[in-house]
Design an enzyme around this catalytic site. Structure first.
Site, short mmCIF file in Angstrom:
data_model
loop_
_atom_site.label_atom_id
_atom_site.label_comp_id
_atom_site.label_asym_id
_atom_site.label_seq_id
_atom_site.Cartn_x
_atom_site.Cartn_y
_atom_site.Cartn_z
N CYS A 85 -14.85 -34.64 32.61
CA CYS A 85 -14.86 -34.32 34.18
C CYS A 85 -13.62 -33.58 34.17
O CYS A 85 -12.63 -33.80 33.68
CB CYS A 85 -15.37 -35.23 35.02
SG CYS A 85 -13.71 -36.44 35.13
N CYS A 125 -13.03 -39.90 31.44
CA CYS A 125 -13.54 -39.37 32.57
C CYS A 125 -12.65 -40.10 33.60
O CYS A 125 -11.78 -40.92 33.42
CB CYS A 125 -15.15 -39.94 32.56
SG CYS A 125 -15.94 -39.05 33.75
N CYS A 144 -5.17 -36.07 32.69
CA CYS A 144 -5.28 -36.55 31.34
C CYS A 144 -3.88 -37.07 30.84
O CYS A 144 -2.82 -36.35 31.06
CB CYS A 144 -5.88 -35.53 30.27
SG CYS A 144 -5.82 -36.21 28.66
#
Length: 143
Positions: free
Chosen positions: A80, A7, A87
């Site tokens: 999210c 997240c 990422c």
């Protein structure tokens, strides 16, 4: 199976997901959580998880690079949009899956009634719990 819940700040949704996975899937998953930033543990997340018998009060907010380097993640679940967009690269066999959940702090930002605030956290907690219960089956059908 090693799974990472990722997240933005590793304060709420990813922590709840790790808590659920450690509680529900302790015999089949090694669960971790991290963020692309750290924001500390959200006290409302701790409260609503305790309501279902899961203690995440001892969790810490951490970055991906704070996790042990030797862990190879089979699955990285971004919970999210911001984390999905930012990422980090995971070498090897890691499969990346995005399953977005509403952000309780954002939804509760203008609320002052504690019960209304906690209701938002409870809803998201339960949605995350439902997703975690589907693991690892859900990963076999996704590409």
């Amino acid at each position: 199976m090693n799974i990472l819940f990722l997240c933005t700040g590793n304060s709420c949704r990813s922590q709840m997901a790790e808590g659920w996975a450690r509680h529900l899937k302790k015999n089949s998953l090694n669960a971790y959580s991290a963020g692309v930033e750290t924001h500390g543990i959200n006290p409302h997340a701790v409260t609503v998880m305790a309501e279902v018998g899961i203690d995440i009060s001892h969790h810490t907010s951490k970055l991906v690079q704070d996790l042990p380097k030797e862990i190879e993640f089979d699955l990285v679940v971004t919970v999210c949009g911001h984390a999905h967009e930012h990422c980090p690269y995971f070498p090897g066999r890691s499969k990346i899956m995005h399953v977005g959940f509403d952000d309780p702090p954002t939804l509760a930002n203008d609320l002052t009634d504690t019960n209304e605030i906690l209701d938002i956290y409870r809803r998201v907690r339960d949605e995350i719990g439902t997703f975690v219960k589907s693991l690892p089956k859900v990963t076999l059908s996704d590409s």
